[in-house]
Design a protein around this motif. Structure first.
Motif, short mmCIF file in Angstrom:
data_model
loop_
_atom_site.label_atom_id
_atom_site.label_comp_id
_atom_site.label_asym_id
_atom_site.label_seq_id
_atom_site.Cartn_x
_atom_site.Cartn_y
_atom_site.Cartn_z
N TYR A 47 28.32 69.37 -74.11
CA TYR A 47 28.64 68.80 -72.81
C TYR A 47 28.66 67.28 -72.95
O TYR A 47 28.05 66.73 -73.88
CB TYR A 47 27.58 69.19 -71.78
CG TYR A 47 27.60 70.66 -71.41
CD1 TYR A 47 28.10 71.07 -70.19
CD2 TYR A 47 27.11 71.62 -72.29
CE1 TYR A 47 28.11 72.42 -69.85
CE2 TYR A 47 27.13 72.96 -71.96
CZ TYR A 47 27.62 73.35 -70.73
OH TYR A 47 27.64 74.66 -70.41
N LYS A 48 29.34 66.62 -72.03
CA LYS A 48 29.36 65.16 -72.03
C LYS A 48 28.91 64.69 -70.66
O LYS A 48 29.62 64.87 -69.67
CB LYS A 48 30.75 64.63 -72.34
CG LYS A 48 30.82 63.13 -72.48
CD LYS A 48 32.19 62.70 -72.94
CE LYS A 48 32.21 61.22 -73.22
NZ LYS A 48 33.50 60.80 -73.75
N GLN A 49 27.74 64.10 -70.60
CA GLN A 49 27.11 63.61 -69.38
C GLN A 49 27.10 64.67 -68.28
O GLN A 49 27.46 64.43 -67.15
CB GLN A 49 27.80 62.33 -68.91
CG GLN A 49 27.64 61.19 -69.89
CD GLN A 49 28.35 59.93 -69.47
OE1 GLN A 49 29.27 59.97 -68.66
NE2 GLN A 49 27.92 58.81 -70.01
N GLY A 50 26.72 65.90 -68.65
CA GLY A 50 26.57 66.99 -67.71
C GLY A 50 27.85 67.72 -67.37
O GLY A 50 27.83 68.70 -66.65
N TYR A 116 22.61 74.36 -76.49
CA TYR A 116 23.35 73.60 -75.49
C TYR A 116 22.98 72.14 -75.63
O TYR A 116 21.81 71.78 -75.53
CB TYR A 116 23.01 74.09 -74.08
CG TYR A 116 23.48 75.50 -73.82
CD1 TYR A 116 24.75 75.73 -73.32
CD2 TYR A 116 22.66 76.59 -74.08
CE1 TYR A 116 25.20 77.03 -73.09
CE2 TYR A 116 23.09 77.89 -73.86
CZ TYR A 116 24.37 78.10 -73.36
OH TYR A 116 24.80 79.37 -73.14
N ASP A 118 23.86 68.07 -74.54
CA ASP A 118 24.49 67.12 -73.62
C ASP A 118 24.46 65.76 -74.28
O ASP A 118 23.40 65.29 -74.69
CB ASP A 118 23.75 67.10 -72.29
CG ASP A 118 24.49 66.32 -71.22
OD1 ASP A 118 25.66 65.94 -71.46
OD2 ASP A 118 23.92 66.11 -70.14
#
Length: 153
Positions: A47-50, A116, A118
């Motif tokens: 993920y990228k910044q949520g 997972y 981020d």
């Protein structure tokens, strides 16, 4: 002294063969052997910044015991300055620490695990985004100048 420099012929004896030739050649076994071992892998949801997932990849684990995640490879490939492990339900995350020499995670992972991550991008917000907006008339105002100086420090 006698003359020992004589020229003579060398007599050859019939040599016996080193390998006996048989009527039928024996079948040669295939001596090339391959060892097939399964490389431990984890599935990484990135993920990228949520927001995301932006990518779902399978990564081989590295290290002596092949149980460490290659964190530096992820940071370089996606342009992150740090990555955080989290669980999708709770949203809480912890920073993944890694060895600066080899780029592998300090924590270990099992083969087949789902991780997972981020990531926090390297791009920083500029300081001008936090400064008060002053128009041309107000720039000469002492108050606006003081506010700009306070924001810079």
């Amino acid at each position: 002294m006698a003359n020992d420099n004589r020229v003579g012929e060398i007599e050859e004896e019939e040599a016996t063969p080193l390998l006996w030739e048989s009527a039928e050649p024996e079948p040669v076994e295939n001596r090339a052997r391959a060892v097939k071992t399964k490389v431990p892998e984890v599935e990484v949801h990135l993920y990228k910044q949520g927001k995301g997932p932006i990518d779902v990849i399978k990564m081989a684990l590295g290290g002596w015991d092949q149980d460490q995640l290659e964190v530096r490879e992820i940071l370089e490939k996606y342009g992150f300055k740090s990555v955080y492990a989290f669980t999708p339900g709770s949203g809480r995350g912890v920073s993944i620490r890694f060895n600066p020499r080899n780029g592998r995670s300090l924590l270990t992972y099992r083969d087949g695990a789902v991780v997972y991550l981020d990531g926090e991008s390297k791009v920083k917000k500029s300081r001008t985004a936090f400064m008060p907006k002053c128009d041309a008339i107000a720039r000469s105002d002492a108050f606006c100048g003081i506010m700009v100086m306070l924001r810079r420090n």
